[in-house]
Design an enzyme around this catalytic site. Structure first.
Site, short mmCIF file in Angstrom:
data_model
loop_
_atom_site.label_atom_id
_atom_site.label_comp_id
_atom_site.label_asym_id
_atom_site.label_seq_id
_atom_site.Cartn_x
_atom_site.Cartn_y
_atom_site.Cartn_z
N GLU A 142 -23.47 76.87 16.52
CA GLU A 142 -23.59 77.42 17.87
C GLU A 142 -24.63 78.54 17.90
OE1 GLU A 142 -19.77 78.66 19.43
OE2 GLU A 142 -20.35 78.25 21.48
N HIS A 147 -15.77 61.26 -4.00
CA HIS A 147 -15.37 59.85 -4.07
C HIS A 147 -15.60 59.16 -2.73
CE1 HIS A 147 -13.33 60.32 -8.02
NE2 HIS A 147 -13.43 61.58 -7.63
N LYS A 188 -19.35 71.09 30.39
CA LYS A 188 -18.38 71.68 31.32
C LYS A 188 -18.71 71.28 32.75
CE LYS A 188 -17.43 75.82 28.61
NZ LYS A 188 -17.59 77.26 28.51
O1 PA5 Z 1 -18.12 81.25 20.36
C1 PA5 Z 1 -17.89 81.20 21.54
O2 PA5 Z 1 -18.32 82.05 22.34
C2 PA5 Z 1 -17.01 80.11 22.10
O3 PA5 Z 1 -16.59 79.25 21.09
C3 PA5 Z 1 -15.80 80.70 22.80
O4 PA5 Z 1 -15.07 81.45 21.88
C4 PA5 Z 1 -14.94 79.60 23.40
O5 PA5 Z 1 -15.65 78.86 24.33
C5 PA5 Z 1 -13.70 80.19 24.08
O6 PA5 Z 1 -14.07 81.08 25.08
P1 PA5 Z 1 -12.99 82.04 25.74
O7 PA5 Z 1 -12.51 82.97 24.70
O8 PA5 Z 1 -13.72 82.75 26.84
O9 PA5 Z 1 -11.88 81.16 26.26
#
Ligand code: PA5
Length: 417
Positions: A259, A280, A394
């Protein structure tokens, strides 16, 4: 030159002059370095241990992966509540499994969402909140629900204040995937009896050690090496460990690096393997498949226990030459042999040495990976602290679900389907 560039990027990161610098609060360990807050987390965890046989952690992405990784890797204290995770998918069956597990046990819930509006945990929390209220009544349920969210704003903060849930903070300047060493990770981890003081001490010591500039700084070395390999065409990094309990730690690492770096049509694709099991299966590809891989092995030098190979009078498997040998020795030879085989097969290998598989060293390792990720993203030339690409799914999902405001897009998408 990439080592020197890593050094320059470290200066940018520390001085707050780079992209996304408003999300680098984790560098100084945020609330995790506040003794009063750590104590509050520990006393809440003790309360949860006294009142629950099961803790359900509702959260997705950075709001659950760090806690799950530490909980799966480090041993829990005897008698600690089981910790199950929900709200990290939209699978009805996954949710039903956790709900079923709550049926005949005393339960607490830790709902974790910085925004408070993420669909998966928000939907799951509706369900678990209703289940707790049905089981215990509204007032008692409120005492069993803990919310970890924004300090001031957001849907979850508003609800928690209205219902009287005890709250913990996701710091403003810490993004989800860098939040394991804040209350986001620390509260669920502490519930299992893992020593979070030790975890944070390890992180603090790592922070101090890795601040020292120099070509022998392992954070610089890791950030530089993976970028050098990427430039040489090694587009996939496989993180491996010779302990299966590390599996989810690798999942956390994949989120952190994937990410942070996968944007602007660049970035190493982070993958993971579990050795020797995957030798394996995936071992075939690693040895002889397309040569776009490099491997990073996390090696814990000292296992927690000792297991010796027993002798056998018939020796049908021909393994009596190993009688009395420690499994640690076998594992070590497998690791060294594999490293040479993979290097010979064209898969460069990096090793991250960690002295022990305990809370202190895991704290240090988590900090190491976070810092190296920030540096590596800067070396690559991206903002390692944003995630614009996660919005696309989303938008489509909301449109297909019929969310008000998305009608036109919904129609277009349905035609395409
Ligand atoms: O790393 C990130 O920012 C995301 O993985 C968020 O943690 C994830 O989308 C969850 O978001 P939130 O804590 O606002 O529900």
């Amino acid at each position: 030159p990439l080592l020197a560039r890593a050094g320059a990027c470290r200066d940018t990161l520390i001085s707050g002059g780079g992209p996304g610098s408003e999300f680098t609060g984790w560098l100084s360990l945020s609330d995790g370095s506040d003794p009063a807050e750590l104590e509050r987390i520990e006393s809440t965890a003790a309360k949860i241990r006294d009142t629950a046989e099961l803790l359900v952690v509702v959260g997705i992405g950075g709001s659950f992966m760090g806690a799950k990784s530490a909980i799966e890797f480090l041993p829990a204290a005897p008698g600690a509540p089981e910790v199950l995770f929900a709200g990290n998918s939209l699978s009805p069956d996954a949710l039903a499994r956790v709900l079923d597990a709550c049926a005949d046990r005393d339960v607490c819930v830790n709902v974790i969402s910085k925004s408070g509006t993420t669909t998966e945990p928000a939907v799951a929390f509706r369900i678990f909140r209703a289940a707790l209220e049905a089981k215990y009544g509204k007032a008692e349920a409120a005492k069993r629900i803990y919310a970890t969210t924004d300090r001031h704003k957001g849907a979850l903060k508003t609800l928690a204040d209205a219902e009287g849930y005890e709250t913990f903070v996701v710091p403003d300047d810490v993004g989800g995937r860098y939040s394991v060493l804040t209350a986001v990770g620390l509260l669920p981890i502490a519930v299992t009896g893992i020593d979070i003081q030790q975890l944070m001490e390890g992180a603090a010591d790592a922070r101090a050690a890795f601040q020292t500039p120099g070509m022998d700084n392992p954070v610089w070395q890791y950030a530089a090496a993976r970028n050098a390999l990427y430039q040489a065409g090694k587009k996939i990094e496989i993180l491996g460990c010779y302990d299966s309990a590390f599996r989810f730690m690798a999942e956390w690492w994949k989120q952190l690096y994937g990410e942070s770096e996968g944007k602007e049509s660049k970035g190493i694709f982070p993958a993971s393997v579990e050795f020797t099991a995957d030798l394996h299966s995936m071992g075939q590809y690693i040895q002889e498949g397309e040569r776009m891989l490099f491997e990073t092995i996390v090696n814990f030098e000292q296992p927690r226990g000792q297991v010796l190979v027993p002798g056998d009078k018939d020796n049908l498997d021909g393994l009596n030459f190993l009688t009395g040998k420690d499994l640690k020795f076998l594992c070590e030879q497998a690791r060294l042999g594999t490293r040479l085989a993979h290097v010979d097969g064209g898969v460069p290998n990096l090793t991250i040495q960690v002295a022990k598989a305990d809370a202190y060293h895991v704290g240090g390792l988590l900090y190491f990976f976070e810092l190296a990720c920030g540096l590596s993203g800067y070396v690559l030339g991206v903002n390692p602290f944003d995630q614009p690409g996660v919005e696309a799914y989303k938008k489509n999902m909301f449109a297909l679900l019929g969310k008000p405001g998305y009608e036109e897009l919904g129609e277009t998408l349905r035609k395409r389907l």
